[in-house]
Scaffold this motif. Structure first.
Motif, PDB file in Angstrom:
ATOM      1  N   UNK A 133       0.863  -1.011   0.010  1.00 22.92           N
ATOM      2  CA  UNK A 133      -0.022  -0.138   0.109  1.00 22.92           C
ATOM      3  C   UNK A 133       0.887   1.243  -0.116  1.00 22.92           C
ATOM      4  N   UNK A 134       0.434   2.007  -0.814  1.00 23.62           N
ATOM      5  CA  UNK A 134       1.515   3.188  -0.973  1.00 23.62           C
ATOM      6  C   UNK A 134       1.029   4.356  -0.114  1.00 23.62           C
ATOM      7  N   UNK A 135       2.247   5.055   0.273  1.00 21.39           N
ATOM      8  CA  UNK A 135       1.819   6.153   1.073  1.00 21.39           C
ATOM      9  C   UNK A 135       1.605   7.462   0.225  1.00 21.39           C
ATOM     10  N   UNK A 136       0.430   7.924   0.431  1.00 22.56           N
ATOM     11  CA  UNK A 136      -0.036   9.134  -0.456  1.00 22.56           C
ATOM     12  C   UNK A 136       0.854  10.290  -0.123  1.00 22.56           C
ATOM     13  N   UNK A 137       0.455  11.037  -1.226  1.00 27.83           N
ATOM     14  CA  UNK A 137       1.120  12.530  -1.318  1.00 27.83           C
ATOM     15  C   UNK A 137       0.356  13.642  -0.377  1.00 27.83           C
TER      16      UNK A 137
END
Lengths: 304, 323, 426
Positions: free
Chosen positions: C1-5
């Motif tokens: 799961x990516x860390x959002x901007x």
């Protein structure tokens, strides 16, 4: 030297860890299912959130586009029974009222933003607090405030009264955006200017504000978008006018007011004009919003 | 330019002689800032001045009187206060779960490239003018409610006793739903930002422990953003309390306490819109008193929201409950 | 799961959103290169942008303030010649008046058309009339924010006493005659559903709640009425139309008189839908099946509503029309602002729910020039050959001759600031 062997069943920590791993391994399938279901629900919420946007834009476009013709943009509103009506008086009125509101609120907003960005004491906290509160005040109360402050004291409805009410709505937005933009200017720039011996006002005018300009413009666009769409402040201040009126000391017409008035008319051609005006207002505000976001994104990329 | 000493070559641009002394500058800025505070104070004072005669003539009891009949000098505003609360409750009750779900989707779950455009799209809901919402609600959604939504709801939830009466389309329920759509962007935008701002190390730690995506969201991220979510919730409530034109167009404008969710009602803003023009004397004072009450409640709610949202930024590390 | 901007500001609320790891003020490390180092081209672009912004605002201000002087006739209803429109006037007379009026929605269609016609003939005078409801019109008139008010019920003595002393008294000029229809939205039922006074009172009081109630079916044998509940529509704002309608109900029904009574605003049952203005009620009726409400005749005719035939005093069921409203008015020729009710008059052809509408003006005008224009416009409005010619085509009844005389007599009493010289010269 005795060999060191690990026996998980004897070490409490390791046995606990093994127990947890066993539970985790056995429940992973179930947890994955829950996770998938829950995530689908969230994505469904996203879809639900987008449905009204699509619905309202398509509906207003479907109703409003038939009204958009040359007469719509160049003729004033005509009474029932007279053809070739339009909303030219409302467009001009909106431009003038919002223009005056912007001209009044931008200087104060920028100065206020400078004040907030450069000081941090209790005074600044109080000012920040009042600005935050002003954004949350119901717009109808601002409308009746404009009525008693401007209309009752002057004695007649006017475009200035409407501009006054809209300016109160725009002010806090511009100020907060100005503060953010000015705080975004690197301290090094300000320090460099001061170290050259410039006065603070010079630094503000020639260094900070130009550097913060894109953020300021974004804030102004957002404020205009917010103020242009408000109806309640105009209802008790500008009165409306079926004739062309560009003099802001007199009663004028504006797009939100025209929509409100003409949408409740039982005559189909007037209702269609109301929808055309609704589409026009919505398109302008959407363009302003999207434009301000694009500008904000571009400036963020420029800064990197 | 009053530079002491000679400027280095290359920077010797002439400036206007408008550079004001520093103290004047500080005073100017202070005045500009003070205007905001002064404006707010003037605002409250003006409202209060017009509202006080109502209290002196009628006492305080009109705030909870349930009979609104200005022609016979009955000024009970309770039906409108209750209507305001009811529409706000419906709107926020819908906005919190759906807004939270949407915010989670936008912050963590949606495809990466779609996140920015979709976030913009949801926030564009806030850009639609209020009068357009009211028109659309009245012309497009009310018939849908009358023919489909209300009968279905009544057949499913009629046992609760909240859904009696005829299916008119306009009424409390429609007003609540339109309000929900209007406060959703506020809820989503702020929730998304606070959810995205949860410390990465805690999220990564949870993932390292083998938690599924949903477990990370539910046990780490949402609790970590608790305070900010509370702020979003209160801001949405503040927004719903003050909404005027859209509600006035779809709520049916009754001066009575609504006996059911499908019935017509009134809110304080819609009362002001419909009767301010013709009000004079005591009725005008009562309207200002009602506006003042709304103002005070709105200010309180908004102040609370700002406190929550600000404390998220200042707190450094959000607290996390480990389940 | 990516860390959002993370976003920098809330686009909606405008709050700055900072990463909670950083302080409020951004640190120095965040800026790789100061943008103030740029070349003159970028600086010129920025300066140009500031200049453009300043010019735009200044230009708007100038356009707003400088382009029109107070009495110039920029506010004419004409645009530059698109010659096909027969209402365009060719000349722009210097000097003129911009009058404002507020009030009754009852008269809005005929007023706006009549004033538009007047402005096209006398391009120096514009009359900006906004239909905000009779009650709001009276309040605006008393507040002095408009030149004249319009109300379907004349101001009571108590209201007249509230008018500013500078007015020197209030003159009330009859300007239109119209009827209040009971319009309904009943699929399959044509115009002419017979209703009598007790039935109407019962419907609007909520005691008769279904369309196939015996009271209604008894009056209408042969008409198949559905068993749907009746949705009544009333005026949510203070309304002269409500006054005329409740005046009628008050006269014919003692239970109504004991209950809601008559007035510009009365208490309606909780299930009744409130809408603003005649136009709002018309819209509600149009969009709500099985509804019934009271709207002025012009709105009913121009929306092709189906409306009821009401039983009058003589016992006949009369549908509202120009003829039947006129017949009712003819039964009471001597009306005045204190004796104005013409509901429920005798005569077999009279439509019982009819009424005049009145324009309210100050007896002592504060400006002779504005006052002169005002009385001239109102005089034109209330006479045959002038505004009354518009009436019939817009489904209003032209004023009877004696009422036109009454109007002129009232207007002759208007004076300028000196209090003596009449402004109307006829």
């Amino acid at each position: 030297m005795s060999t060191i062997s690990f026996d998980s069943s004897l070490d409490p920590i390791l046995s606990r860890r093994a127990a947890i791993q066993k539970i985790a391994a056995s429940s992973i399938a179930r947890r994955k299912v829950y996770s998938k279901v829950a995530i689908s629900v969230c994505l469904l919420c996203l879809v639900v959130a987008l449905i009204p946007l699509v619905a309202i834009i398509t509906y207003v476009a479907a109703k409003g586009i038939p009204a958009w013709n040359a007469d719509f943009f160049t003729q004033v509103t005509k009474p029932e029974g007279i053809p070739n009506g339009g909303v030219w008086n409302a467009i001009v009125g909106s431009l003038i009222i919002d223009g005056i509101a912007v001209a009044a609120s931008v200087p104060f907003g920028i100065l206020g933003g400078l004040f907030l960005a450069e000081s941090d004491g209790p005074a600044a906290a109080a000012v920040r607090f009042s600005a935050d509160i002003l954004t949350g005040v119901p717009s109808i109360t601002i409308g009746i405030f404009g009525y008693i402050v401007w209309v009752k004291t002057v004695g007649s409805y006017s475009g200035f009264a409407g501009a006054f009410a809209i300016a109160i709505i725009m002010l806090p937005v511009i100020m907060r955006a100005a503060e953010t933009a000015i705080r975004g200017v690197p301290v090094t720039l300000r320090e460099a200017g001061l170290s050259l011996g410039a006065r603070r006002s010079t630094v503000a005018r020639r260094v900070v504000l130009p550097a913060a300009l894109p953020g300021l413009l974004t804030g102004v666009l957002l404020a205009v978008a917010r103020g242009a769409g408000e109806t309640a402040p105009l209802l008790f201040t500008i009165f409306g006018n079926q004739f062309f009126q560009a003099n802001p000391t007199k009663a004028m017409e504006a797009l939100p007011q025209a929509i409100y008035t003409y949408s409740s008319q039982p005559y189909n051609d007037l209702i269609q004009i109301a929808w055309g005006a609704a589409l026009l207002l919505m398109v302008v505000i959407l363009v302003l919003n999207v434009g301000s976001r694009l500008m904000a994104a571009r400036l963020r990329r420029e800064r990197r | 330019m009053s530079i002491s000493g000679s400027p280095s070559p290359g920077t010797a641009r002439r400036t206007w002689r408008l550079a004001v002394p520093d103290r004047t500058y500080r005073i100017l800025l202070g005045v500009a800032g003070g205007i905001f505070a002064a404006l707010l104070i003037a605002f409250v004072v003006a409202m209060a001045t017009q509202a006080v005669p109502a209290f002196s003539k009628l006492g305080v009891s009109f705030l909870w009187g349930s009979n609104w009949d200005p022609a016979h000098n009955h000024f009970g505003v309770l039906p409108f206060a209750v209507g305001t609360i009811e529409t706000t409750v419906i709107a926020v009750a819908l906005a919190v779960p759906i807004g939270l779900g949407t915010a989670l989707a936008l912050a963590y779950l949606a495809p990466r490239r779609l996140r920015a455009p979709l976030s913009t799209a949801v926030e564009l809901l806030a850009a639609v003018p209020s009068v357009v919402y009211g028109l659309w609600g009245l012309v497009a959604v009310a018939p849908l409610f009358r023919t489909t939504v209300e009968p279905q709801l009544t057949s499913v939830l009629g046992w609760t006793g909240l859904l009696g009466g005829p299916n008119q389309g306009v009424g409390l329920l429609l007003a609540g739903v339109i309000l929900f759509i209007m406060v959703l962007p506020t809820m989503v935008a702020i929730s998304r930002d606070v959810l995205a701002a949860v410390p990465h190390d805690q999220v990564e730690g949870a993932m390292a422990l083998g938690a599924t995506r949903w477990q990370v969201l539910r046990k780490v991220i949402v609790p970590g953003a608790r305070v900010g979510l509370l702020g979003a919730f209160t801001l949405a409530t503040g927004r719903a309390l003050g909404e005027t034109v859209a509600v006035a167009l779809v709520i049916g404008n009754s001066a009575h306490l609504a006996p059911s969710l499908k019935a017509n009602a009134g809110t304080i803003p819609s009362l002001i819109v419909s009767s301010f023009g013709e009000a004079s004397g005591t009725q005008l004072n009562v309207l200002f008193a009602a506006a003042l009450v709304l103002l005070v409640v709105g200010i309180g709610v908004n102040a609370l929201a700002r406190v929550f949202v600000r404390s998220v930024k200042r707190s450094g590390a959000a607290s996390v409950t480990v389940a | 799961m990516e860390i959002p901007e993370k976003a920098k500001t809330h686009a909606t609320s405008g709050l700055p959103v900072m990463n909670i790891h950083t302080e409020v003020t951004p640190t120095v490390q965040q800026t790789p290169s100061p943008p103030a180092a740029p070349k003159s081209r970028k600086r010129a672009t920025r300066a140009t942008r500031v200049l453009a912004l300043a010019t735009a605002s200044a230009g708007m201000l100038l356009a707003a303030c400088g382009s029109s002087s107070p009495t110039a006739s920029t506010s004419t209803s004409t645009t530059t010649a698109s010659g096909s429109d027969p209402y365009l006037a060719a000349d722009l007379k210097a000097g003129g008046a911009q009058l404002t009026g507020a009030g009754s929605t009852f008269v809005q269609p005929v007023f706006t058309k009549a004033f538009y016609t007047y402005s096209s003939k006398n391009s120096g005078v514009t009359v900006n009339y906004q239909a905000v409801g009779s009650g709001a019109g009276i309040t605006a008139f008393e507040g002095g924010t408009v030149n004249f008010g319009a109300s379907d019920v004349p101001m009571a003595a108590a209201d007249v006493a509230k008018a500013p002393a500078a007015y020197g008294g209030v003159l009330q000029v009859p300007d239109t005659l119209g009827g209040v229809t009971l319009s309904y939205n009943l699929p399959g039922v044509k115009t002419g559903l017979k209703l009598d006074a007790p039935t109407i009172a019962g419907i609007f009081a909520g005691t008769i709640s279904k369309w196939n109630d015996p009271a209604i079916t008894a009056l209408n044998p042969g008409v198949s009425l559905p068993s749907q509940p009746i949705t009544t529509v009333h005026r949510s704002d203070s309304s002269g139309t409500t006054y005329i309608f409740t005046d009628y109900l008050n006269t014919v029904s003692t239970t109504w008189a004991a209950g809601p009574g008559k007035g510009k605003s009365v208490t309606w049952p909780a299930s009744s839908v409130g809408s603003a203005g005649n136009s709002g009620v018309a819209g509600s009726i149009k969009s709500t099946p099985y509804s019934i409400g009271y709207v002025e005749l012009a709105y009913a005719l121009q929306n092709s509503f189906t409306y009821a035939a009401v039983k009058n005093v003589a016992g006949s069921y009369v549908t509202p029309s120009l003829a039947s409203v006129g017949a009712d008015a003819a039964q009471k020729p001597n009306v005045s602002s204190t004796d104005f009710s013409i509901v429920n008059q005798a005569g077999s052809g009279s439509y019982p729910i009819s009424g005049y509408s009145w324009a309210l003006i100050a007896k002592k005008q504060s400006s002779a020039a504005t006052g002169k224009s005002l009385v001239a416009v109102l005089d034109w409005l209330t006479h045959t050959g002038g505004g009354q010619d518009q009436s019939a085509s817009l489904d209003y009844v032209p004023l009877p001759t004696n009422i036109q005389t009454l109007a002129r007599q009232t207007l002759l009493m208007v004076t300028g600031p000196d209090g003596t010289t009449p402004l109307l010269t006829k």
